[in-house]
Design a protein around this motif. Structure first.
Motif, mmCIF file in Angstrom:
data_model
loop_
_atom_site.group_PDB
_atom_site.id
_atom_site.type_symbol
_atom_site.label_atom_id
_atom_site.label_comp_id
_atom_site.label_asym_id
_atom_site.label_seq_id
_atom_site.Cartn_x
_atom_site.Cartn_y
_atom_site.Cartn_z
ATOM 1 N N UNK A 55 38.235 74.916 9.696
ATOM 2 C CA UNK A 55 37.693 73.794 8.929
ATOM 3 C C UNK A 55 36.171 73.870 8.871
ATOM 4 N N UNK A 74 35.317 76.956 6.507
ATOM 5 C CA UNK A 74 35.706 76.597 5.142
ATOM 6 C C UNK A 74 34.806 75.508 4.551
ATOM 7 N N UNK A 75 34.475 74.492 5.376
ATOM 8 C CA UNK A 75 33.753 73.328 4.848
ATOM 9 C C UNK A 75 32.256 73.369 5.101
ATOM 10 N N UNK A 125 44.263 74.531 10.612
ATOM 11 C CA UNK A 125 43.353 73.638 9.891
ATOM 12 C C UNK A 125 43.032 72.367 10.651
ATOM 13 N N UNK A 126 43.795 72.076 11.717
ATOM 14 C CA UNK A 126 43.505 70.876 12.495
ATOM 15 C C UNK A 126 42.722 71.165 13.774
ATOM 16 N N UNK A 131 40.583 65.099 6.194
ATOM 17 C CA UNK A 131 40.820 66.528 5.980
ATOM 18 C C UNK A 131 41.844 67.103 6.947
ATOM 19 N N UNK A 132 42.464 66.251 7.773
ATOM 20 C CA UNK A 132 43.557 66.746 8.619
ATOM 21 C C UNK A 132 44.681 67.271 7.736
ATOM 22 N N UNK A 133 45.338 68.302 8.223
ATOM 23 C CA UNK A 133 46.373 68.940 7.438
ATOM 24 C C UNK A 133 47.733 68.602 8.054
#
Lengths: 519, 338
Positions: free
Chosen positions: A114, A117-118, A326-327, B53-55
């Motif tokens: 994350x 990516x961000x 992603x978390x 933005x948690x997936x």
């Protein structure tokens, strides 16, 4: 099943098309290195990703020669707007391949996807876009009309933001008309080599950017190379010192961006929830592998206990694990060496009597990991309050008055960044005015923008990157030209006296003005 | 004794007075509410964006969708509402997905006061009627949505809905009074409405206090209004009527959840939160669930502590839910409209 046990959400690696081994990128081509190749590993699994070529002195020589040829033969002759076109093209390609670059960065560096990516990759594109715009506006860089590029820039970058540091170095250098030989850090060469592919895709003239991989001796050979005109280094203070010594006495220009031990000052009138977020972001962003990390929390004594309670609650919600999930909030420590250093310094903290608290999170079996940790009861003499740990470790100190906060914040050999948390604007301005740090954030932390200069005081280095000063670091004033003899004037007396009539006279004021601008 | 022990020990009204250090006058309330740390808007919005933005994938998504359905206050608040419309809404509440009998039911239906008898009748034995099992009937009251009526009218409006069988009352605060600094008046009104929620048997309808955050404008105001509503005895704090834009936003809801978390820290008491208006997609709803779970804890993901005020959200969740079972999207004609 509990809601908070989020199911794995891994970013796919299918987008990557990696080779099993990578050569050096010299003169627009990948060539074999003459040193012994080394492996780059995934710090989250300790598995090999690829073999990386090792550049020896002869390779460094070839890279610098290629950069010199490209400088005299092509790049320095291009117009600013044409250089800008290449930079815009690179920026767009970075955006097009953003996902691939983010995955590669997390794989090789260990940072959470994350963040790559961000934060990392979008900033890389932003940096190229920003300096692309400067390429045809160098007259406004602050050095007077027609400033000149320096020549070949030798750039050595660290492992904490591999691709972003590359962008910070390459974008202004190319915009200003220099050519580049860049050496990424030994543990994180991968994205620089993917970036070399982007340069091929962008059809950048061969030799304008050369990327050579290797360890410290490669970097040393590069910065010591006699045909280099500019050295830019980001990394540790010890190496920075050595570079400054080796460059002394040459006409190489030097910028150093070194370590830091930033104070994050929380006043009792701070917006508390955002301050907690800012403290967490300040030290746990990128596992604390940030030279401007807010590694010293200075909290007003009256709210110390409450802040620590809230901080512990918040840190307990951070998710440590697979960088590609992603978390994930906290990824892997970049290398075994760095993990050892963090472990040693934290052990020292305990020995010296500071109170340690670490988040209770499961540590994966393989790879390099360090649970987010805070130390309370820290005094300014403790090593954990003075040395840069470069890991997810926060040292908490207290203060009673603004004057004490300022004194403690400045009481460090470093001076890269600082943070102030207060709802009171006048206090923020007054405190910021007295802090000796290159970047001061108010009610935020770790925010970067290509238009904003970044750099340090004292042992944090010198020179600025980003913004107009970042451009000026790759320029020099136009070479002195003998002014044309003045024509007879019909102007009034004051105008005539402002422009001296004697042909030789203008030299003095003009030179001094340029000198001033160059400072 | 620390203030938190003190706060936990006392009865609600005494506790409030102890916290305020005196009666709930404008001055005392002002001193208290303005002593609460402020909010930095940029930081709050950034945190909300991070949480967003948690997936949430696969099994977590399935759980999130089912949880969402169970937290919905299925709502119709139109001037054109009729008995038929309310019956249809109740039908949807009872059988959200006609093709899946295992689909969970919503938490409540939310209607205007005069529609309460129709809702109660249509629910029949499925009506929670204060038991916590079944579907509750929530009524908006106190001259919803503007709140511009005398206190007597507001109280009558409330008592009327409770007498008709409403389990929950969604009141609006007097935003005019709040914005002009008459915190005492807002406080007293909430206390009085709470009293009007009392039934003959001594139990009382749950009180949701609508702050209408779109009219309060600043996050600092939202935070103060949240504290005020909780101090005055609200069981729930709710963002919006749905009649004013912007209605619920993630940052506003986050700031209210932070108040609820701090109140729990202070007193051990759990207050509910209800974002309402503008939440239309599963994706949005999941962001709210993440924000709740990571701010106050996942035990808040229960109907008595968290609700979505929504109407179109339900069908989007059902479509997503069907997609997770069948592997492909159907379309709006495969879910029923109410």
């Amino acid at each position: 099943m509990n809601f908070l046990d989020y199911a794995p959400a891994p970013e796919s690696q299918a987008i990557l098309n990696l080779r099993s081994d990578y050569g050096l990128f010299i003169d627009g081509e990948f060539v074999a290195g003459r040193g012994t190749p080394f492996q780059t590993i995934n710090p989250a699994t300790e598995k090999q990703i690829a073999m990386i070529a090792n550049a020896n002195a002869a390779d460094v020589d070839a890279a610098v020669a290629a950069a010199r040829r490209a400088y005299t033969g092509a790049w320095s002759r291009l117009s600013g707007s044409d250089r800008g076109k290449y930079l815009f093209r690179i920026a767009r390609l970075v955006q097009e391949r953003a996902r691939e670059l983010a995955v590669a960065e997390s794989l090789d560096n260990g940072k959470p996807i994350k963040e790559s990516r961000d934060v990392d990759v979008p900033l890389v594109a932003a940096w190229f876009f920003y300096y692309a715009g400067w390429a045809d506006k160098l007259d406004h860089a602050g050095l007077g009309p027609n400033p000149a590029s320096l020549g070949v820039a030798a750039q050595v970058i660290p492992w904490n933001f591999p691709l972003l540091m590359l962008a910070w170095k390459i974008a202004p250098a190319l915009a200003a008309g220099n050519t580049v030989v860049l050496k990424p850090a030994e543990t994180t060469s991968l994205t620089a080599l993917l970036f070399a592919e982007i340069l091929q895709q962008a059809d950048l003239p061969p030799g304008v950017v050369n990327i050579i991989t290797g360890a410290g001796d490669t970097g040393q050979a590069l910065v010591n190379h006699p045909d280099v005109n500019k050295v830019a280094f980001t990394g540790s203070t010890a190496v920075g010192r050595a570079i400054a010594r080796s460059v002394a006495g040459t006409d190489k220009k030097l910028t150093l961006e070194l370590g830091g031990k930033a104070a994050n000052i929380v006043f009792d009138d701070a917006p508390i929830d955002q301050a907690i977020e800012g403290v967490v972001n300040g030290i746990f962003f990128n596992q604390g592998h940030v030279c401007c990390a807010g590694s010293r929390l200075l909290v007003q004594e009256s709210i110390h206990d409450e802040v620590i309670d809230r901080l512990k609650d918040r840190i307990s919600t951070l998710r440590l694990g697979d960088p590609l999930d992603k978390n994930t909030d906290i990824g892997a420590i970049n290398s075994a060496d760095q993990l050892r250093r963090i472990t040693e310094l934290t052990a020292m903290g305990e020995q010296e009597g500071a109170e340690r608290w670490s988040a209770d999170c499961a540590i994966p079996e393989n790879g390099f990991w360090f649970a987010p940790t805070i130390f309370t009861n820290v005094s300014t003499s403790h090593r954990i309050a003075r040395d840069e740990i470069f890991g997810p470790v926060l040292s908490v100190l207290t203060f009673r008055t603004p004057a004490e906060a300022i004194a403690k914040a400045n009481n460090t050999p470093y001076g890269l960044s600082a943070g102030i948390w207060s709802d009171k604007g006048s206090r923020i301005l007054a405190v910021a005015d007295k802090l000796r740090a290159g970047v001061i954030w108010a009610n935020t932390f770790n925010r970067f923008d290509p238009a904003s200069p970044f750099g340090g005081y004292k042992e944090s280095g010198y020179g600025r990157e980003g913004g107009r000063p970042g451009l000026a670091a790759y320029l020099k004033p136009a070479p002195y030209l003998k002014p044309a003899p003045s024509r007879p004037r019909s102007g009034t007396a004051p105008a005539a006296s402002a422009t001296p009539a004697a042909p030789a006279a203008p030299a003095a004021p003009a030179v001094s003005a340029r000198k001033k601008a160059a400072k | 004794m620390t203030s938190s022990q003190l706060a936990a020990r006392l009865a609600p009204r005494d506790r409030t007075l102890a916290l305020l250090g005196g009666e709930a006058t404008d001055a005392n309330l002002r001193r208290y509410l303005h002593g609460i740390p402020g909010i930095d808007a940029v930081g709050l919005e950034q945190r909300a964006a991070d949480l967003g933005s948690r997936s949430i994938k696969t099994t977590s998504k399935k759980l999130a969708l089912d949880t969402t359905i169970g937290l919905i206050d299925l709502t119709t608040l139109e001037g054109a509402d009729t008995r038929g419309k309310v019956r249809s809404l109740v039908g949807k509440a009872l059988t959200p997905d006609a093709g899946d009998p295992d689909c969970p039911r919503v938490a409540a239906v939310c209607v205007y006061g005069d529609m309460v008898p129709h809702a109660v009748e249509a629910l029949g034995s499925a009506h929670a009627a204060g038991t916590g099992n079944g579907i509750a009937v929530a009524a908006v009251a106190t001259a919803f949505p503007s709140g511009r009526a005398s206190l007597a009218v507001k109280l009558a409006d409330t008592a009327d809905a409770v007498a008709a069988g409403a389990d929950e009352i969604d009141m609006v605060i007097d935003r005019g009074a709040f914005l002009s600094g008459h915190y005492g008046r807002v406080f007293d009104e909430i206390v009085a409405v709470k009293e009007a929620c009392r039934r003959q048997d001594g139990s009382h309808a749950h009180l949701k206090v609508i702050l209408e955050t779109g009219e309060l404008n600043t996050y600092d105001n939202v935070r103060r209004a949240s504290w005020l509503a909780i101090l005055a005895g609200g069981d729930f704090i709710k963002t919006s009527t749905g009649k004013v834009a912007p209605a619920a936003t993630l940052p506003v809801t986050l700031s209210m959840l932070e108040v609820v978390r701090d109140w729990h820290r202070l007193t051990g008491e759990k207050i509910g939160v209800k974002p309402a208006g503008g939440i239309r997609t599963s994706k949005d709803a999941i962001k709210y669930l993440v924000t709740v779970a990571e701010t106050v804890g996942e035990e808040w993901l229960q109907p008595h502590l968290f609700r979505f005020g929504a109407s179109s959200l339900l069908n989007d969740v059902l479509l997503q839910r069907q997609k997770m079972t069948t592997g492909h999207y159907s379309g709006p004609d495969y879910v029923t409209i109410d």
